[in-house]
Motif scaffolding. Structure first.
Motif, short mmCIF file in Angstrom:
data_model
loop_
_atom_site.label_atom_id
_atom_site.label_comp_id
_atom_site.label_asym_id
_atom_site.label_seq_id
_atom_site.Cartn_x
_atom_site.Cartn_y
_atom_site.Cartn_z
N SER A 61 36.10 12.40 -21.28
CA SER A 61 36.40 11.72 -20.33
C SER A 61 36.49 12.22 -19.24
N SER A 71 33.07 3.59 -25.03
CA SER A 71 33.67 3.46 -25.71
C SER A 71 34.86 3.41 -25.15
N MET A 72 35.22 5.32 -25.18
CA MET A 72 36.44 5.46 -24.60
C MET A 72 37.30 5.35 -23.71
N TYR A 80 35.56 5.77 -31.15
CA TYR A 80 34.10 6.10 -30.21
C TYR A 80 34.21 7.68 -31.08
N VAL A 94 39.85 4.87 -30.05
CA VAL A 94 40.99 5.15 -28.17
C VAL A 94 42.28 4.24 -28.45
N ALA A 103 42.08 8.79 -26.80
CA ALA A 103 41.47 8.95 -28.07
C ALA A 103 42.02 10.01 -29.57
#
Length: 198
Positions: A61, A71-72, A80, A94, A103
């Motif tokens: 991220s 999805s994170m 994730y 997450v 996560a």
DNA sequence: GGAATGATGTACT
DNA sequence: GTACATCATTCCG
């Protein structure tokens, strides 16, 4: 849905709504479950790594949202799942809040239930190696890219916090297999576990 | 469009 | 201990 059930669901969601390093520590000793093809596969979490959003260059991220890590940045308590080295699926939980990008990577399990099914997916390896490593445990439990974004409170993949368990002894140290932010001590391992990687 | 890069696992020396 | 398969994703131009 009954009031008591709503309370349980809220408590389960709040478990994940904390910083990754805190959730990571608490995940040691929890059960990772996959209901697959009428069978329940269960492993006890013995090794995890936290990936946070601020000051963590190793986190997926770190450079903001992309299609892969979407999805994170989604709600906590969801999966994730991403493809590593073009070959292996890696499973994360997450954490924190939606939009933050944190996560916990699950790196190793002690296989507890459904071992025959795990063996059939993993080939001829020792039982102690069935789930020893993030790619290996994903293979053993049948985790695929299609599980990316799955709500872990609803299933078929979920995390159980045992109601009665002696709090495990946990060692903490640098994370494995990364080249950035190598100094952050956000790998958590149950002390002495023979099911952890390394 | 092209190139570099992996949150790895397996095989082999 | 070292070599490398393998490919989606990301970044650069």
């Amino acid at each position: 849905m009954k009031v008591a059930e709503i309370d349980v669901e809220r408590a389960r969601r709040e478990f994940f709504a904390r910083s990754a390093r805190i959730v990571a520590r608490d995940l040691i000793g929890c059960l990772l479950v996959h209901d697959l093809e009428g069978e329940r596969l269960v492993g006890r979490i013995v090794e995890v790594e936290a990936y946070e959003s601020r000051g963590d260059a190793a986190s997926h991220s770190a450079r903001g949202p992309t299609p892969r890590n979407a999805s994170m940045f989604g709600p906590p308590g969801h999966a994730y799942v991403y493809l590593s080295y073009g070959v292996h699926c890696c499973f994360n939980v997450v954490t924190a809040d939606a939009g933050v990008g944190e996560a916990v990577l699950v790196r190793a399990l002690e296989p507890l239930r459904g071992l025959e099914s795990m063996r059939s997916r993993r080939g001829a390896v020792a039982d102690v190696d069935l789930c020893r490593g993030p790619g290996r445990l994903s293979r053993a439990l049948g985790f695929e890219l299609e599980h990316d974004g799955l709500d872990l409170v609803r299933g078929p993949i979920g995390i159980h916090v045992p109601t009665r368990m002696s709090r495990p002894r946990v060692d903490r140290g640098p994370r494995i297999g990364i080249t950035k932010s190598v100094e952050l001590p956000w790998r958590f391992v149950e002390r002495g576990s023979r099911h952890a990687s390394r």
